[in-house]
Design a protein around this motif. Sequence first.
Motif, short mmCIF file in Angstrom:
data_model
loop_
_atom_site.label_atom_id
_atom_site.label_comp_id
_atom_site.label_asym_id
_atom_site.label_seq_id
_atom_site.Cartn_x
_atom_site.Cartn_y
_atom_site.Cartn_z
N UNK A 1 0.83 -1.20 0.00
CA UNK A 1 0.00 0.00 0.00
C UNK A 1 0.87 1.27 0.00
N UNK A 2 1.97 1.25 0.78
CA UNK A 2 2.88 2.40 0.80
C UNK A 2 3.51 2.62 -0.57
N UNK A 3 3.87 1.54 -1.24
CA UNK A 3 4.46 1.64 -2.58
C UNK A 3 3.43 2.21 -3.56
N UNK A 4 2.20 1.74 -3.47
CA UNK A 4 1.15 2.25 -4.36
C UNK A 4 0.87 3.73 -4.12
N UNK A 5 0.82 4.13 -2.85
CA UNK A 5 0.61 5.54 -2.52
C UNK A 5 1.78 6.37 -3.06
N UNK A 6 2.99 5.88 -2.88
CA UNK A 6 4.17 6.59 -3.36
C UNK A 6 4.14 6.73 -4.89
N UNK A 7 3.80 5.65 -5.57
CA UNK A 7 3.74 5.68 -7.03
C UNK A 7 2.65 6.62 -7.52
N UNK A 8 1.48 6.54 -6.91
CA UNK A 8 0.37 7.42 -7.31
C UNK A 8 0.74 8.88 -7.06
N UNK A 9 1.38 9.15 -5.93
CA UNK A 9 1.79 10.52 -5.61
C UNK A 9 2.79 11.02 -6.66
N UNK A 10 3.74 10.17 -7.05
CA UNK A 10 4.74 10.58 -8.05
C UNK A 10 4.09 10.82 -9.41
N UNK A 11 3.17 9.95 -9.81
CA UNK A 11 2.50 10.12 -11.11
C UNK A 11 1.68 11.40 -11.13
N UNK A 12 0.93 11.65 -10.06
CA UNK A 12 0.11 12.87 -9.98
C UNK A 12 0.99 14.11 -9.98
N UNK A 13 2.10 14.04 -9.23
CA UNK A 13 3.00 15.19 -9.16
C UNK A 13 3.61 15.48 -10.52
N UNK A 14 4.05 14.46 -11.25
CA UNK A 14 4.68 14.66 -12.56
C UNK A 14 3.66 14.98 -13.66
N UNK A 15 2.50 14.34 -13.60
CA UNK A 15 1.49 14.52 -14.65
C UNK A 15 0.72 15.82 -14.50
N UNK A 16 0.27 16.12 -13.29
CA UNK A 16 -0.59 17.29 -13.07
C UNK A 16 0.12 18.43 -12.37
N UNK A 17 1.40 18.25 -12.06
CA UNK A 17 2.20 19.28 -11.38
C UNK A 17 1.54 19.73 -10.07
N UNK B 1 0.68 16.77 -2.50
CA UNK B 1 0.18 17.05 -1.17
C UNK B 1 1.10 16.40 -0.15
N UNK B 2 1.39 17.13 0.91
CA UNK B 2 2.19 16.57 1.99
C UNK B 2 1.47 15.40 2.66
N UNK B 3 0.16 15.40 2.61
CA UNK B 3 -0.61 14.32 3.23
C UNK B 3 -0.26 12.97 2.59
N UNK B 4 -0.09 12.94 1.27
CA UNK B 4 0.26 11.67 0.60
C UNK B 4 1.65 11.21 1.00
N UNK B 5 2.57 12.14 1.09
CA UNK B 5 3.93 11.79 1.51
C UNK B 5 3.93 11.28 2.95
N UNK B 6 3.22 11.95 3.82
CA UNK B 6 3.14 11.51 5.21
C UNK B 6 2.41 10.18 5.34
N UNK B 7 1.41 9.95 4.49
CA UNK B 7 0.68 8.69 4.53
C UNK B 7 1.60 7.52 4.22
N UNK B 8 2.47 7.69 3.23
CA UNK B 8 3.37 6.58 2.93
C UNK B 8 4.36 6.36 4.08
N UNK B 9 4.78 7.41 4.77
CA UNK B 9 5.64 7.25 5.96
C UNK B 9 4.88 6.51 7.05
N UNK B 10 3.62 6.88 7.26
CA UNK B 10 2.80 6.22 8.28
C UNK B 10 2.65 4.73 7.97
#
Length: 194
Positions: A28-44, A47-56
């Motif tokens: 789940x952490x890997x999926x959140x990380x991947x989705x966060x990276x795709x959204x960040x690169x695709x839509x510029x 959110x810090x919440x996604x980064x913190x969620x993968x840490x959690x």
Amino acid sequence: MAGLLALSRAIDRMNEFIGKWVSWLILLAVLVSAANAVIRKTFNMSSNAWLELQWYLFGAAFLLAAAYTLRQNEHIRIDIVYGMFSRRVQHRIDLFGHVFFLMPFVLLMIYYFVPYVSLSYRSGEVSTNAGGLIIWPAKSLLLIGFSLLALQGISEIIKKIAIMRGDMDDPTPFISVHEQAELEAKALAEEIRS
């Protein structure tokens, strides 16, 4: 001793269930990380919440699986020294380590984490990062993880005493790294011959 061994088996079953279940949190952490990276690169946008969620999620997997790792006898030790002793001496070393190092440490951590988590929960502590998550669930994972580790420590102490008294067989016989390599080589040779 039968009652204590029943308690030990119950603790082992609980921590085995939790340990196997939380392994999915890594995925789940890997999926959140991947989705966060795709959204960040695709839509510029990010959110810090996604980064913190993968840490959690990663922290939860690590903390909640620590007791399972102890149950599987997979914690780090100095095998080169440990392997020189007889299995009876190894059990004494393990028992000594559990009673005088593991248990005081985890009980001290639980003692300090109870007010730490309680204060965080009562105050509604939130991340200092913009758009971050609430903090108390992450802090409560520390308390839960150390509590599970304390329970597993009790289970291991019960099992070590039972083994030393002859009330049960050794569930995790020690095999040195050298012996393990020899066994794997023999198994591989058998497989090649077949």
